[in-house]
Motif scaffolding. Structure first.
Motif, PDB file in Angstrom:
ATOM      1  N   VAL A   1      -8.702   5.481 -14.980  1.00  0.00           N
ATOM      2  CA  VAL A   1      -7.957   4.217 -15.033  1.00  0.00           C
ATOM      3  C   VAL A   1      -8.858   3.079 -14.575  1.00  0.00           C
ATOM      4  CG1 VAL A   1      -5.949   2.960 -14.163  1.00  0.00           C
ATOM      5  CG2 VAL A   1      -5.790   5.421 -14.576  1.00  0.00           C
ATOM      6  N   GLN A   2      -8.774   1.939 -15.277  1.00  0.00           N
ATOM      7  CA  GLN A   2      -9.549   0.773 -14.858  1.00  0.00           C
ATOM      8  C   GLN A   2      -8.910   0.158 -13.622  1.00  0.00           C
ATOM      9  OE1 GLN A   2      -9.860  -2.660 -17.545  1.00  0.00           O
ATOM     10  NE2 GLN A   2     -12.057  -2.691 -17.105  1.00  0.00           N
ATOM     11  N   MET A   3      -9.689   0.025 -12.577  1.00  0.00           N
ATOM     12  CA  MET A   3      -9.203  -0.462 -11.289  1.00  0.00           C
ATOM     13  C   MET A   3      -9.366  -1.975 -11.152  1.00  0.00           C
ATOM     14  SD  MET A   3      -8.255   2.226  -9.398  1.00  0.00           S
ATOM     15  CE  MET A   3      -7.496   2.826 -10.906  1.00  0.00           C
ATOM     16  N   LYS A   4      -8.596  -2.530 -10.233  1.00  0.00           N
ATOM     17  CA  LYS A   4      -8.777  -3.903  -9.795  1.00  0.00           C
ATOM     18  C   LYS A   4      -9.519  -3.879  -8.457  1.00  0.00           C
ATOM     19  CE  LYS A   4      -4.379  -4.478  -9.776  1.00  0.00           C
ATOM     20  NZ  LYS A   4      -3.035  -5.066  -9.529  1.00  0.00           N
ATOM     21  N   PHE A   5     -10.425  -4.830  -8.272  1.00  0.00           N
ATOM     22  CA  PHE A   5     -11.173  -4.956  -7.028  1.00  0.00           C
ATOM     23  C   PHE A   5     -11.149  -6.407  -6.586  1.00  0.00           C
ATOM     24  CE2 PHE A   5     -12.977  -1.391  -9.353  1.00  0.00           C
ATOM     25  CZ  PHE A   5     -13.041  -0.401  -8.392  1.00  0.00           C
ATOM     26  N   ASN A   6     -11.339  -6.619  -5.289  1.00  0.00           N
ATOM     27  CA  ASN A   6     -11.429  -7.960  -4.729  1.00  0.00           C
ATOM     28  C   ASN A   6     -12.714  -8.034  -3.917  1.00  0.00           C
ATOM     29  OD1 ASN A   6     -11.226 -10.362  -3.319  1.00  0.00           O
ATOM     30  ND2 ASN A   6      -9.060 -10.118  -2.829  1.00  0.00           N
ATOM     31  N   ARG A   7     -13.708  -8.733  -4.444  1.00  0.00           N
ATOM     32  CA  ARG A   7     -15.033  -8.751  -3.812  1.00  0.00           C
ATOM     33  C   ARG A   7     -14.996  -9.329  -2.399  1.00  0.00           C
ATOM     34  NH1 ARG A   7     -18.918  -8.374  -1.462  1.00  0.00           N
ATOM     35  NH2 ARG A   7     -21.077  -8.129  -2.129  1.00  0.00           N
ATOM     36  N   THR A   8     -14.038 -10.220  -2.103  1.00  0.00           N
ATOM     37  CA  THR A   8     -13.953 -10.771  -0.748  1.00  0.00           C
ATOM     38  C   THR A   8     -13.417  -9.750   0.255  1.00  0.00           C
ATOM     39  OG1 THR A   8     -11.712 -11.653  -1.041  1.00  0.00           O
ATOM     40  CG2 THR A   8     -13.550 -13.071  -1.698  1.00  0.00           C
ATOM     41  N   GLU A   9     -12.916  -8.623  -0.255  1.00  0.00           N
ATOM     42  CA  GLU A   9     -12.412  -7.551   0.598  1.00  0.00           C
ATOM     43  C   GLU A   9     -13.367  -6.360   0.623  1.00  0.00           C
ATOM     44  OE1 GLU A   9      -9.691  -7.648   2.430  1.00  0.00           O
ATOM     45  OE2 GLU A   9      -8.903  -9.559   1.737  1.00  0.00           O
ATOM     46  N   GLN A  10     -14.595  -6.563   0.169  1.00  0.00           N
ATOM     47  CA  GLN A  10     -15.633  -5.528   0.181  1.00  0.00           C
ATOM     48  C   GLN A  10     -16.918  -6.122   0.714  1.00  0.00           C
ATOM     49  OE1 GLN A  10     -13.962  -3.632  -4.036  1.00  0.00           O
ATOM     50  NE2 GLN A  10     -16.169  -3.590  -3.644  1.00  0.00           N
ATOM     51  N   GLY A  11     -17.783  -5.262   1.227  1.00  0.00           N
ATOM     52  CA  GLY A  11     -19.078  -5.715   1.710  1.00  0.00           C
ATOM     53  C   GLY A  11     -20.163  -5.616   0.669  1.00  0.00           C
TER      54      GLY A  11
END
Length: 556
Positions: free
Chosen positions: A356-366
């Motif tokens: 499944v294609q996921m959603k990510f939030n770059r401001t919530e990752q390092g």
């Protein structure tokens, strides 16, 4: 608070343990020295030591709350392999640990200290009382072997985080309080080694255990941990008299035992359903349960701590820590299938996880990536109690240790042989489970042969190839810092990855954060070992320093 003393005293008073190896529900309380005179009770005590391995957060034995304290925090996040992750304000002490700025009084460092000595304390209770227990001799010997192994395990944990520490071979009496001095690094290594030799003598091979006991310490596990301990000691301990030949003999005994084999497909290793595989030498066990927190929990928060902070239907979510770096991703040949089982995230394989294609939030990752080895295809019923084992030692690690030992003992042909066994498995592996959209359970093979050829070099190029293979094969598995420390490469490698290569990134939220001047901070909080190796350490809890008269670690 007298933490060490409290830990050792409480072990004799509160035996929280279990009747089945995976059933970690508390069963009762005893305070008698003859508690272990029945098989059931003796097994409960040993299971109570294993119980500690999966407790990475919760109430300690003195009732104080312990912060999360995973091995990968220092072993991986403080290296070129990973960054803290999550959003910038989250868990500031972990930011300080990554930046080598952790301060005296840190509850994070205290959690590492408590966890280690808690395991030592429970082990010592068993080691003292088992010899007089009226149980069958073969069971007594096995349980003693497990106790020695687990005491060594926890002292390895303490040594790696603090250097030399106080050594206790028996439960403490009130009159002992404050009278034990801090051992040197060398003395701590030798204590560990002696325990592991005892475990080797007493423990059975893996194949003799019934299925219900799978995951217990074995002769092979004790040999593997001793080989790894000696490998590290040889690199950092100026007083060490052990040689690479000792390491070679231990790993050769594991290989010749026939107890272990590489799983044919690397992608199978880290899926939750593939526990205790033929490659597993030691892993922390987990099961489904009805409680989130220790000591009643039988699962762990390992996937939660490292999962995607952005919520996605059908996929596990989490707190977003322990993010693989771009530096680590770039270390792989892009065609290496192992990369897909090591990372997932922004810009990688169309952001697909378990089909499944996921959603990510770059401001919530390092970084752009998350740890694929910790992923689950679903959200657990209890976030902090996932049914996912944690691989600690596996056969591929042993083969690479053996390759390195063969190299150092002048057996380059053999070194290449065992190195290439690991590379051949990688070359013939599939992509990770669910690599292709719409196929959450599928294992897709590469269309063309991955560019992971056999190694044919000699001399220092061969040693470099072995060390590089360790980084790729064992990435995100809490190994990296110890390889960098023992080879004298920690400061230069980490400084380049976390400082020099990131110059100009200050203030940007789409790239990894730069740690300016990190080289000096690493040296500042470290001992100097053999051949000027830099051995970073955490601060010892202040009340332990004061109550036991311990020397604090450098510049805390």
């Amino acid at each position: 608070m007298k933490k060490i003393f409290s830990l050792f005293l409480l072990t004799g008073l509160l035996l929280t343990s279990c009747s089945d190896f995976l059933d970690l529900t508390p069963q009762g309380q005893e305070n008698s020295g003859n508690y272990m005179n029945t098989e059931e009770n003796a097994i409960k005590v040993i299971n109570g030591i294993y119980d500690i391995l999966s407790q990475t957060e919760g109430r300690g034995p003195d009732g104080d709350w312990m912060d999360h304290h995973y091995d990968f925090m220092l072993a991986s996040i403080a290296t070129d392999d990973a960054v803290k992750g999550s959003n910038l304000p989250d868990m500031p002490q972990l930011i300080d640990l990554e930046d080598y700025r952790l301060q005296q009084g840190s509850s994070l460092a205290t959690a590492f200290w408590i966890h280690g000595f808690w395991g030592v304390s429970r082990s010592n209770y068993a080691i003292k009382n088992l010899p007089d227990a009226t149980i069958p001799e073969n069971l007594k010997n096995r349980l003693l072997g497990e106790s020695y192994f687990l005491r060594a395990y926890h002292y390895i944990y303490l040594l790696r985080h603090f250097g030399g520490v106080p050594l206790f071979s028996a439960p403490l009496n009130p009159s002992d309080f404050g009278k034990t001095v801090r051992a040197t690094l060398h003395e701590t290594f030798e204590f560990i080694n002696a325990d592991l030799w005892q475990a080797i003598e007493l423990l059975p091979e893996r194949s003799t255990y019934p299925a219900a006991d799978m995951g217990r310490a074995t002769k092979g596990a004790a040999r593997a941990f001793l080989a790894k301990s000696l490998m590290y000691q040889i690199g950092v301990d100026a007083e060490c008299e052990h040689t690479w030949n000792d390491v070679y003999n231990l790993t050769l005994a594991i290989i010749n035992s026939g107890e272990y084999s590489l799983v044919p497909n690397f992608a199978l290793l880290f899926e939750y359903e593939n526990k205790n595989s033929s490659e597993s030498i030691f892993e922390i066990q987990a099961a489904d349960g009805t409680a989130s927190d220790a000591p009643a929990s039988v699962g762990n928060a390992y996937p939660l701590f490292q999962g995607n902070r952005e919520s996605n239907t059908g996929a596990n979510t989490g707190w977003g820590f322990h993010n693989p770096t771009q530096n680590l991703v770039d270390a792989f040949n892009p065609s290496d299938p192992r990369l897909s089982s090591t990372v997932y995230g922004i810009g990688f394989n169309n952001e697909i996880l378990y089909g499944v294609q996921m959603k990510f939030n770059r401001t919530e990752q390092g970084s752009n990536y998350l740890n694929r080895k910790a992923a689950l295809p679903f959200k657990p019923s209890l976030d902090k109690a996932a049914n996912k084992n944690i691989l600690i030692m596996r056969y591929a690690d042993v083969l690479l240790i053996h390759a390195e030992a063969a190299y150092h003992t002048g057996k380059e042909v053999e070194a290449r042989q065992y190195l290439n066994m690991v590379r051949e498995r990688a070359r013939n592996s599939s992509y990770c489970k669910g690599y292709v959209s719409g196929s959450p359970d599928g294992y897709t093979m590469p269309v063309t042969t991955p560019d992971v050829p056999n190694v044919n070099v000699s001399g220092t190029a061969l040693l470099d190839a072995i060390l590089h293979e360790r980084r790729l094969e064992l990435a995100m598995e809490s190994n990296r810092i110890w390889d960098l420390v023992r080879t004298g490469k920690l400061v230069d490698t980490v400084s380049k990855a976390k400082d020099t290569d990131l110059i100009g990134n200050e203030g940007r939220t789409d790239v990894e954060v730069r740690h300016e001047g990190i080289a000096n901070r690493i040296r500042n909080h470290a001992f100097t070992g053999k051949d000027n190796t830099v051995i970073p350490v955490l601060p010892i809890p202040l009340d332990e320093v004061q109550n036991w008269g311990l020397e604090q670690n450098p510049n805390y």
